[in-house]
Motif scaffolding. Sequence first.
Motif, short mmCIF file in Angstrom:
data_model
loop_
_atom_site.label_atom_id
_atom_site.label_comp_id
_atom_site.label_asym_id
_atom_site.label_seq_id
_atom_site.Cartn_x
_atom_site.Cartn_y
_atom_site.Cartn_z
N LYS A 30 0.83 -1.21 0.00
CA LYS A 30 0.00 0.00 0.00
C LYS A 30 0.86 1.26 0.00
N ARG A 44 -3.19 9.16 -4.18
CA ARG A 44 -3.90 7.91 -4.46
C ARG A 44 -5.27 7.88 -3.82
N ARG A 45 -5.41 8.44 -2.63
CA ARG A 45 -6.68 8.40 -1.90
C ARG A 45 -7.79 9.14 -2.63
N THR A 49 -8.88 3.06 -4.71
CA THR A 49 -9.08 2.39 -3.42
C THR A 49 -8.35 1.06 -3.38
N GLN A 52 -10.64 -3.55 -2.99
CA GLN A 52 -12.02 -3.40 -3.44
C GLN A 52 -12.68 -4.78 -3.54
N LEU A 66 -5.81 -2.77 -6.02
CA LEU A 66 -6.05 -1.33 -6.17
C LEU A 66 -6.91 -1.11 -7.40
N TRP A 68 -8.82 2.06 -9.65
CA TRP A 68 -9.28 3.40 -10.04
C TRP A 68 -10.38 3.14 -11.05
#
Length: 206
Positions: A30, A44-45, A49, A52, A66, A68
């Motif tokens: 992370k 990134r935040r 996420t 997921q 991760l 998007w």
Amino acid sequence: MPLSWNEIKDRALKFSHEWADESSEDAEAKSFWDAFFNVFGVSRRRVATFEQPVKKSDGHDGYIDLLWRGIILVEHKSRGKNLDRAFQQAKDYFPGLKEIDLPRYILVSDFARFRLYDLEENTQQEFTIKEFYKNVKLFGFIAGYQTTSYKDQDSANIKAAERMGKLHDKLKAIGYEGHELEVYLVRLLFCLFAEILTIYTTEQPS
């Protein structure tokens, strides 16, 4: 406003040096990806996420490393793991995603290597973390730069531009030149686009 490519390359070099020896997926993945997005001046935040939840193709529960939504899906492994399997695992998540959330890109990594798949262009690029700074432009979509690729409809535009160029040369050869020639060509181009715009407007539902 996007960072300049020079600044992005400088950040990529620092990133590569900092993470050159990392190997543990569970411990540092992370932080690795937070730092990766920061190379491009993106938090990134704000866009993506971790972990997921999604239903995999076999019906079992899965967790995307991760995501998007609509842009990129990342599958991360520990150093030395098989990236082909990582890619297949990423694809296994697709049935559980909504159509609007399906990513254009899949990025798999084991810290030491990156492999980026462009699913729209059906291409893939692989490079090491040491080569990251040389490949940052592959991630222009993260930094806010638009990437342009020429498709079938673009070939028509290229041919039209070539014909306009030939018309310019022929008119100039018979004595038309300077301001009058440029004005004529601009007006001709405007008429062509005006016709297209009229057709488009009349075809739209009221």
